[in-house]
Motif scaffolding. Structure first.
Motif, PDB file in Angstrom:
ATOM      1  N   VAL A  12      37.844  46.275  29.527  1.00 27.00           N
ATOM      2  CA  VAL A  12      36.648  46.981  29.999  1.00 27.00           C
ATOM      3  C   VAL A  12      36.112  46.315  31.261  1.00 27.00           C
ATOM      4  CG1 VAL A  12      34.290  47.665  29.422  1.00 27.00           C
ATOM      5  CG2 VAL A  12      36.076  47.759  27.674  1.00 27.00           C
ATOM      6  N   PHE A  13      36.077  44.986  31.253  1.00 29.06           N
ATOM      7  CA  PHE A  13      35.648  44.248  32.441  1.00 29.06           C
ATOM      8  C   PHE A  13      36.534  44.603  33.633  1.00 29.06           C
ATOM      9  CE2 PHE A  13      36.197  40.402  35.114  1.00 29.06           C
ATOM     10  CZ  PHE A  13      34.902  40.306  35.610  1.00 29.06           C
ATOM     11  N   THR A  14      37.845  44.634  33.425  1.00 33.16           N
ATOM     12  CA  THR A  14      38.786  44.955  34.501  1.00 33.16           C
ATOM     13  C   THR A  14      38.542  46.347  35.051  1.00 33.16           C
ATOM     14  OG1 THR A  14      40.489  43.468  33.621  1.00 33.16           O
ATOM     15  CG2 THR A  14      41.232  45.245  35.063  1.00 33.16           C
ATOM     16  N   ALA A  15      38.297  47.321  34.155  1.00 36.68           N
ATOM     17  CA  ALA A  15      38.052  48.695  34.601  1.00 36.68           C
ATOM     18  C   ALA A  15      36.771  48.789  35.422  1.00 36.68           C
ATOM     19  CB  ALA A  15      37.983  49.623  33.389  1.00 36.68           C
ATOM     20  N   HIS A  16      35.694  48.157  34.945  1.00 42.86           N
ATOM     21  CA  HIS A  16      34.426  48.174  35.685  1.00 42.86           C
ATOM     22  C   HIS A  16      34.563  47.443  37.023  1.00 42.86           C
ATOM     23  CE1 HIS A  16      31.810  48.837  31.823  1.00 42.86           C
ATOM     24  NE2 HIS A  16      32.519  49.898  32.168  1.00 42.86           N
ATOM     25  N   TYR A  17      35.264  46.322  37.005  1.00 37.96           N
ATOM     26  CA  TYR A  17      35.447  45.526  38.218  1.00 37.96           C
ATOM     27  C   TYR A  17      36.240  46.306  39.268  1.00 37.96           C
ATOM     28  CZ  TYR A  17      36.257  41.241  40.941  1.00 37.96           C
ATOM     29  OH  TYR A  17      36.284  40.284  41.933  1.00 37.96           O
ATOM     30  N   ARG A  18      37.319  46.936  38.845  1.00 36.84           N
ATOM     31  CA  ARG A  18      38.145  47.686  39.793  1.00 36.84           C
ATOM     32  C   ARG A  18      37.388  48.872  40.367  1.00 36.84           C
ATOM     33  NH1 ARG A  18      44.413  49.542  38.703  1.00 36.84           N
ATOM     34  NH2 ARG A  18      44.871  50.135  40.861  1.00 36.84           N
ATOM     35  N   ALA A  19      36.583  49.541  39.527  1.00 42.60           N
ATOM     36  CA  ALA A  19      35.789  50.672  40.008  1.00 42.60           C
ATOM     37  C   ALA A  19      34.750  50.220  41.026  1.00 42.60           C
ATOM     38  CB  ALA A  19      35.105  51.367  38.830  1.00 42.60           C
ATOM     39  N   ALA A  20      34.224  49.016  40.844  1.00 38.71           N
ATOM     40  CA  ALA A  20      33.169  48.523  41.738  1.00 38.71           C
ATOM     41  C   ALA A  20      33.725  47.956  43.042  1.00 38.71           C
ATOM     42  CB  ALA A  20      32.339  47.450  41.017  1.00 38.71           C
ATOM     43  N   TYR A  21      34.890  47.255  42.990  1.00 38.92           N
ATOM     44  CA  TYR A  21      35.356  46.510  44.162  1.00 38.92           C
ATOM     45  C   TYR A  21      36.728  46.940  44.672  1.00 38.92           C
ATOM     46  CZ  TYR A  21      31.641  43.621  42.235  1.00 38.92           C
ATOM     47  OH  TYR A  21      30.449  43.187  41.734  1.00 38.92           O
ATOM     48  N   GLY A  22      37.364  47.865  43.980  1.00 39.24           N
ATOM     49  CA  GLY A  22      38.647  48.374  44.461  1.00 39.24           C
ATOM     50  C   GLY A  22      39.811  47.433  44.294  1.00 39.24           C
ATOM     51  N   GLU A  23      39.653  46.398  43.477  1.00 36.17           N
ATOM     52  CA  GLU A  23      40.754  45.491  43.194  1.00 36.17           C
ATOM     53  C   GLU A  23      40.600  44.909  41.801  1.00 36.17           C
ATOM     54  OE1 GLU A  23      40.674  42.376  46.086  1.00 36.17           O
ATOM     55  OE2 GLU A  23      39.134  41.215  45.032  1.00 36.17           O
ATOM     56  N   LEU A  24      41.679  44.357  41.277  1.00 36.38           N
ATOM     57  CA  LEU A  24      41.633  43.753  39.955  1.00 36.38           C
ATOM     58  C   LEU A  24      40.981  42.375  40.033  1.00 36.38           C
ATOM     59  CD1 LEU A  24      45.243  44.605  38.688  1.00 36.38           C
ATOM     60  CD2 LEU A  24      43.111  45.767  38.094  1.00 36.38           C
ATOM     61  N   PRO A  25      40.250  41.964  38.996  1.00 39.24           N
ATOM     62  CA  PRO A  25      39.657  40.622  39.009  1.00 39.24           C
ATOM     63  C   PRO A  25      40.728  39.531  39.076  1.00 39.24           C
ATOM     64  CG  PRO A  25      39.451  41.650  36.842  1.00 39.24           C
ATOM     65  CD  PRO A  25      39.884  42.718  37.787  1.00 39.24           C
ATOM     66  N   SER A  26      41.892  39.784  38.506  1.00 36.18           N
ATOM     67  CA  SER A  26      42.978  38.800  38.578  1.00 36.18           C
ATOM     68  C   SER A  26      43.432  38.610  40.020  1.00 36.18           C
ATOM     69  CB  SER A  26      44.156  39.249  37.708  1.00 36.18           C
ATOM     70  OG  SER A  26      44.608  40.541  38.094  1.00 36.18           O
ATOM     71  N   ARG A  27      43.373  39.667  40.820  1.00 32.61           N
ATOM     72  CA  ARG A  27      43.738  39.553  42.229  1.00 32.61           C
ATOM     73  C   ARG A  27      42.713  38.713  42.993  1.00 32.61           C
ATOM     74  NH1 ARG A  27      47.065  42.217  45.928  1.00 32.61           N
ATOM     75  NH2 ARG A  27      46.970  41.002  47.853  1.00 32.61           N
ATOM     76  N   THR A  28      41.440  38.901  42.678  1.00 28.87           N
ATOM     77  CA  THR A  28      40.394  38.089  43.306  1.00 28.87           C
ATOM     78  C   THR A  28      40.612  36.618  42.990  1.00 28.87           C
ATOM     79  OG1 THR A  28      38.800  39.905  43.045  1.00 28.87           O
ATOM     80  CG2 THR A  28      37.897  37.726  43.497  1.00 28.87           C
ATOM     81  N   LEU A  29      40.891  36.330  41.735  1.00 32.07           N
ATOM     82  CA  LEU A  29      41.115  34.950  41.321  1.00 32.07           C
ATOM     83  C   LEU A  29      42.388  34.393  41.945  1.00 32.07           C
ATOM     84  CD1 LEU A  29      40.090  32.638  39.543  1.00 32.07           C
ATOM     85  CD2 LEU A  29      41.417  33.597  37.659  1.00 32.07           C
ATOM     86  N   GLN A  30      43.417  35.225  42.019  1.00 27.66           N
ATOM     87  CA  GLN A  30      44.681  34.798  42.596  1.00 27.66           C
ATOM     88  C   GLN A  30      44.534  34.506  44.084  1.00 27.66           C
ATOM     89  OE1 GLN A  30      47.762  37.758  42.396  1.00 27.66           O
ATOM     90  NE2 GLN A  30      49.399  36.335  42.927  1.00 27.66           N
ATOM     91  N   ASP A  31      43.844  35.388  44.801  1.00 27.94           N
ATOM     92  CA  ASP A  31      43.630  35.187  46.227  1.00 27.94           C
ATOM     93  C   ASP A  31      42.858  33.909  46.482  1.00 27.94           C
ATOM     94  OD1 ASP A  31      44.983  37.488  46.723  1.00 27.94           O
ATOM     95  OD2 ASP A  31      43.213  38.719  47.147  1.00 27.94           O
ATOM     96  N   THR A  32      41.873  33.638  45.632  1.00 26.29           N
ATOM     97  CA  THR A  32      41.088  32.412  45.783  1.00 26.29           C
ATOM     98  C   THR A  32      41.978  31.183  45.584  1.00 26.29           C
ATOM     99  OG1 THR A  32      39.103  33.540  44.959  1.00 26.29           O
ATOM    100  CG2 THR A  32      39.106  31.140  44.901  1.00 26.29           C
ATOM    101  N   SER A  33      42.837  31.234  44.573  1.00 24.64           N
ATOM    102  CA  SER A  33      43.716  30.109  44.302  1.00 24.64           C
ATOM    103  C   SER A  33      44.720  29.908  45.417  1.00 24.64           C
ATOM    104  CB  SER A  33      44.460  30.346  42.975  1.00 24.64           C
ATOM    105  OG  SER A  33      43.531  30.461  41.901  1.00 24.64           O
ATOM    106  N   THR A  34      45.215  31.015  45.971  1.00 28.09           N
ATOM    107  CA  THR A  34      46.188  30.949  47.066  1.00 28.09           C
ATOM    108  C   THR A  34      45.580  30.309  48.295  1.00 28.09           C
ATOM    109  OG1 THR A  34      47.313  32.913  46.228  1.00 28.09           O
ATOM    110  CG2 THR A  34      47.741  32.283  48.503  1.00 28.09           C
ATOM    111  N   LYS A  35      44.347  30.696  48.593  1.00 29.43           N
ATOM    112  CA  LYS A  35      43.686  30.151  49.797  1.00 29.43           C
ATOM    113  C   LYS A  35      43.386  28.663  49.628  1.00 29.43           C
ATOM    114  CE  LYS A  35      41.470  34.551  51.011  1.00 29.43           C
ATOM    115  NZ  LYS A  35      40.180  35.276  51.106  1.00 29.43           N
ATOM    116  N   SER A  36      43.294  28.199  48.403  1.00 28.61           N
ATOM    117  CA  SER A  36      42.954  26.793  48.181  1.00 28.61           C
ATOM    118  C   SER A  36      44.152  25.879  48.339  1.00 28.61           C
ATOM    119  CB  SER A  36      42.364  26.616  46.761  1.00 28.61           C
ATOM    120  OG  SER A  36      41.199  27.395  46.629  1.00 28.61           O
ATOM    121  N   ILE A  37      45.359  26.474  48.353  1.00 25.79           N
ATOM    122  CA  ILE A  37      46.584  25.664  48.459  1.00 25.79           C
ATOM    123  C   ILE A  37      46.829  25.229  49.894  1.00 25.79           C
ATOM    124  CG2 ILE A  37      49.071  25.675  48.134  1.00 25.79           C
ATOM    125  CD1 ILE A  37      48.664  27.615  45.825  1.00 25.79           C
TER     126      ILE A  37
END
Length: 321
Positions: free
Chosen positions: A296-321
């Motif tokens: 449910v969180f994933t569905a609401h998040y994707r509807a609000a921001y146009g991406e999956l929350p896992s992608r947001t977290l992944q992008d953040t982790s990638t930029k930190s490397i």
């Protein structure tokens, strides 16, 4: 209990069973033709709500003092007979499939349980009033749901609260999950039963002005981590709950709870973006902001921001490397 707790009681001694029931519910006197009787009771509970499952292998009479709580019973097997409540003119009998309210919180009741397997859910009446957003305490006007659909929705809310929320081993770490599920149960009770809330229509269109909306929004944005209801927003805005609902609808085309959900999503997104590699997971962030189900969180998040929350977290982790 001030924090979620789990209790299991299993005994074939009626005296111990009576002692446990008196401790868990209210002072009561029970009687049976046998002093050797099996009983298994499981309970999950917080300060405002409890959900119990009972399996009694004997016939038992009960005589209960006022509980001070809304007490819902759902029978799976066996019967409850000759159920009497102070102020009733006639007794009632209940069978498998029946979902009902035992008695008003301020009234004693008595009856007989016949080798029954059933669930009991108890709720602080103050939660109903908060969720309804009324000025006066909400009371149930009947002990039977108004429709089969309402009873089914209430049964689903009870099952979800008991099995998915209160039974979770780490639920004490997520108070927002508990409060959200408890409010959902209260809303289901308000839908299932006729109540005094439907008779109260406080507030007017004149109160639904932009100033009230701004005060309610400011309160939400300052306290998104708290267990907020429409009544809380109304108090902060200085108007009625109905006026708050009208103000959000009129000026934002949203409900107050939908706006609150979006603010919480914004905080969850900021948390995902700020997370260091391996520091947290989407499921953990979702739980902190009131979501039991990651889907449910994933569905609401994707509807609000146009991406999956896992992608947001992944992008953040990638930029930190």
């Amino acid at each position: 209990m001030s924090t979620p707790g789990h209790v299991v009681f299993d005994s074939d001694d009626l005296d111990r069973t009576e002692e446990f029931l008196c401790y868990s519910y209210a002072p009561m006197r029970i009687g049976s033709g046998s002093r050797d009787a099996g009983a298994r009771i499981t309970r999950v509970a917080t300060e405002t709500v409890s959900a119990d499952e009972l399996d009694l292998h004997f016939d038992m009479s009960y005589d209960v003092d006022p509980l001070g709580r809304i007490c819902l019973c759902d029978i799976e097997a066996g019967t409850i007979e000759d159920h009497r409540v102070a102020g009733w003119t006639e007794s009632a009998d209940f069978a498998p499939g029946d979902l009902f309210s035992f008695a008003p919180p301020d009234r004693p009741y008595s009856g007989r349980i016949c080798r029954a397997r059933y669930s009991i859910t108890m709720l602080d009446p103050a939660v109903l009033t908060r969720v309804a957003g009324t000025e006066k305490p909400v009371k149930l006007l009947d002990h039977i749901p108004v429709s089969a659909a309402g009873a089914g929705h209430l049964r689903n809310a009870i099952t979800y609260l008991r099995d998915q929320v209160l039974s979770a081993p780490d639920i004490g770490e997520h108070p927002l999950l508990v409060s959200t599920a408890t409010q959902h149960l209260a809303a289901a009770v308000l839908t299932a039963f006729p109540t005094t809330a439907s008779e109260e229509r406080a507030g007017s269109d004149l109160d639904a002005h932009p100033q009230a909306l701004r005060r309610a929004i400011a309160f939400i944005e300052a306290n998104p981590h708290l267990d907020l209801t429409a009544a809380d927003l109304a108090q902060a805005a200085g108007v009625s709950s109905r006026a708050v609902q009208l103000a959000f609808r009129r000026h934002l085309d949203l409900t107050p709870m939908a706006y609150l959900r979006r603010v919480r999503l914004d905080h969850a997104r900021a948390e995902l973006k700020a997370a260091a590699p391996g520091q947290t997971t989407v499921t953990q962030v979702a739980a902190r902001w009131g979501y039991t189900r990651p889907s449910v969180f994933t569905a609401h998040y994707r509807a609000a921001y146009g991406e999956l929350p896992s992608r947001t977290l992944q992008d953040t982790s990638t930029k930190s490397i």
